[in-house]
Design an enzyme around this catalytic site. Structure first.
Site, PDB file in Angstrom:
ATOM      1  N   LYS A 155     -46.294   5.472 -23.108  1.00 44.52           N
ATOM      2  CA  LYS A 155     -44.884   5.310 -23.481  1.00 44.52           C
ATOM      3  C   LYS A 155     -44.045   6.164 -22.549  1.00 44.52           C
ATOM      4  O   LYS A 155     -44.266   7.375 -22.435  1.00 44.52           O
ATOM      5  CB  LYS A 155     -44.678   5.725 -24.941  1.00 44.52           C
ATOM      6  CG  LYS A 155     -43.238   5.708 -25.414  1.00 44.52           C
ATOM      7  CD  LYS A 155     -43.184   6.018 -26.904  1.00 44.52           C
ATOM      8  CE  LYS A 155     -41.777   6.164 -27.415  1.00 44.52           C
ATOM      9  NZ  LYS A 155     -41.732   6.355 -28.894  1.00 44.52           N
ATOM     10  N   LYS A 172     -40.450   7.768 -21.606  1.00 45.51           N
ATOM     11  CA  LYS A 172     -39.103   8.114 -22.010  1.00 45.51           C
ATOM     12  C   LYS A 172     -38.178   7.898 -20.814  1.00 45.51           C
ATOM     13  O   LYS A 172     -38.394   8.463 -19.731  1.00 45.51           O
ATOM     14  CB  LYS A 172     -39.030   9.575 -22.470  1.00 45.51           C
ATOM     15  CG  LYS A 172     -39.795   9.860 -23.750  1.00 45.51           C
ATOM     16  CD  LYS A 172     -39.099   9.269 -24.956  1.00 45.51           C
ATOM     17  CE  LYS A 172     -39.730   9.753 -26.249  1.00 45.51           C
ATOM     18  NZ  LYS A 172     -39.025   9.233 -27.442  1.00 45.51           N
ATOM     19  N   ASP A 231     -38.925   3.805 -23.823  1.00 45.48           N
ATOM     20  CA  ASP A 231     -38.064   4.233 -24.919  1.00 45.48           C
ATOM     21  C   ASP A 231     -36.777   4.797 -24.327  1.00 45.48           C
ATOM     22  O   ASP A 231     -36.805   5.805 -23.623  1.00 45.48           O
ATOM     23  CB  ASP A 231     -38.771   5.291 -25.766  1.00 45.48           C
ATOM     24  CG  ASP A 231     -37.971   5.727 -26.982  1.00 45.48           C
ATOM     25  OD1 ASP A 231     -36.890   5.162 -27.217  1.00 45.48           O
ATOM     26  OD2 ASP A 231     -38.437   6.627 -27.699  1.00 45.48           O
ATOM     27  N   LYS A 260     -41.075   6.216 -38.898  1.00 44.44           N
ATOM     28  CA  LYS A 260     -41.358   7.643 -38.743  1.00 44.44           C
ATOM     29  C   LYS A 260     -41.140   8.303 -40.095  1.00 44.44           C
ATOM     30  O   LYS A 260     -40.081   8.131 -40.713  1.00 44.44           O
ATOM     31  CB  LYS A 260     -40.453   8.282 -37.679  1.00 44.44           C
ATOM     32  CG  LYS A 260     -40.755   7.830 -36.260  1.00 44.44           C
ATOM     33  CD  LYS A 260     -39.832   8.514 -35.264  1.00 44.44           C
ATOM     34  CE  LYS A 260     -40.156   8.099 -33.836  1.00 44.44           C
ATOM     35  NZ  LYS A 260     -39.179   8.681 -32.872  1.00 44.44           N
ATOM     36  N   ASP A 279     -47.875   5.335 -32.040  1.00 44.52           N
ATOM     37  CA  ASP A 279     -47.430   6.405 -31.140  1.00 44.52           C
ATOM     38  C   ASP A 279     -47.584   7.728 -31.879  1.00 44.52           C
ATOM     39  O   ASP A 279     -46.638   8.259 -32.450  1.00 44.52           O
ATOM     40  CB  ASP A 279     -45.980   6.161 -30.726  1.00 44.52           C
ATOM     41  CG  ASP A 279     -45.406   7.303 -29.894  1.00 44.52           C
ATOM     42  OD1 ASP A 279     -46.187   7.983 -29.203  1.00 44.52           O
ATOM     43  OD2 ASP A 279     -44.175   7.523 -29.947  1.00 44.52           O
TER      44      ASP A 279
END
Length: 338
Positions: free
Chosen positions: A152, A154, A180, A251, A301
């Site tokens: 992933k 950022k 992301d 989350k 994740d």
């Protein structure tokens, strides 16, 4: 959870330094600070950990105040369903909810996944995250994940994102990659970046636009599936994303615990969304309840402990790009707790 009046609560703030600064759009993190709640009953201890939601100013200090204000109710015996009405979504509720699940597992001699009506857990393929840096730095860090199968990235709100994505794809030609934006794009910057994302075989774009700008998703016509993170705190936010994104990132710090996380998962699937589980960071005690949700998810994740200088013992393990969370780490029936 069956109510009990023998609960003693301990709530404290703990801090763990990160191995290196971690950068996303608008923020740089150098440490994790967590609220840790311990609930003791009949010689058993249930534990819950939460970092809160930094972009809502949901900090361990504010969370601790919320929890302490409910001490008489919690110690008097509170169920997880009652907790949903006593605390709002956020880290405080997550910490207490996680501790209640863990305590119930120990008191009843059953692991949390069984209490939740789920199948025995298996190792889950997880993304390993690369923070937003110069492209060559990101490529080096991605290459260092020698066992990673999924990465992933950022990204941020500058003009170097295409370079970043291409550099990491060149460094990791076989990896599954998602990016992301952490709310950092506009429709124009996203459309400008899209050819590089397609060329680099990016599989998912997470939270491209700011919260409150969900209408920007209308008519976007992205060939890459989109995921919502900050735009979905709990199940009440789902309707505004129908037809706009494909994936919902759950989350537990956002939604306020495993109890709401499972509700959110059910309602999201009913509306046709695919599921992702993420984390705000934290030690293995944060990964444990999220790992339970991960069994329901298409994208996982859960790499928070990899960025910390120290972790709990026992701890989750990472092997061949997968995370494993034995019952002894969190949510298991054995022992008297940490």
């Amino acid at each position: 959870m069956h109510k009990t009046t023998c609960v003693t609560m301990t709530a404290s703030i703990e801090r763990v330094e990160m191995t290196a600064p971690f950068r996303i759009t608008g923020y740089t993190f150098t440490h994790n600070e967590m609220l840790v709640v311990r609930l003791e009953c009949e010689g058993k201890v249930g534990v819950g950990e939460a970092l809160g939601v930094y972009y809502h100013q949901d900090t361990p200090a504010t969370m601790l105040k919320q929890v302490e204000a409910l001490r008489p109710i919690i110690e008097g015996g509170v169920s997880r369903q009652q907790l949903l009405t006593l605390l709002p979504p956020g880290g405080a509720r997550n910490a207490v909810d996680s501790a209640l699940w863990d305590l119930q597992a120990k008191l009843q001699g059953k692991p949390v996944w069984e209490l939740a009506g789920l199948q025995p857990p298996k190792p889950l393929l997880t993304t390993l995250t690369v923070s937003a840096e110069d492209p060559e730095v990101m490529a080096t860090r991605a290459r260092a994940y020698t066992e990673a199968r999924a990465i992933k990235l950022k990204l941020t709100d500058d003009d170097r994102n295409a370079e970043r994505v291409r550099a990491v794809r060149a460094a990791c030609p076989d990896a599954w990659i998602m990016v992301d934006a952490n709310q950092g794009f506009t429709p124009d910057t996203f459309r400008a970046l899209l050819p590089a994302l397609v060329e680099s075989r990016v599989a998912v774009v997470e939270q491209p636009f700011p919260v409150g700008q969900e209408a920007w998703l209308d008519g976007l016509d992205s060939p890459i599936p989109l995921a919502a993170d900050e735009s979905v705190q709990d199940h009440r936010d789902l309707p505004k994303l129908v037809g706009r994104v494909k994936i919902i990132n759950i989350k537990l710090d956002k939604c306020g615990g495993l109890t709401e996380g499972l509700i959110l998962a059910d309602k999201a699937r009913e509306l046709g969304f695919e599921l992702m589980v993420g984390n705000m960071g934290g030690t293995s005690w944060s990964m444990g309840p999220a790992f339970v949700v991960g069994a329901l998810c298409n994208v996982v994740d859960l790499d928070g402990p990899l960025f910390l200088k120290s972790d709990r013992s026992p701890a989750v393990s990472y092997q061949d790009g997968r995370i494993s969370c034995p019952d002894a780490v969190w949510g298991g029936p054995a022992g008297v707790g940490p």
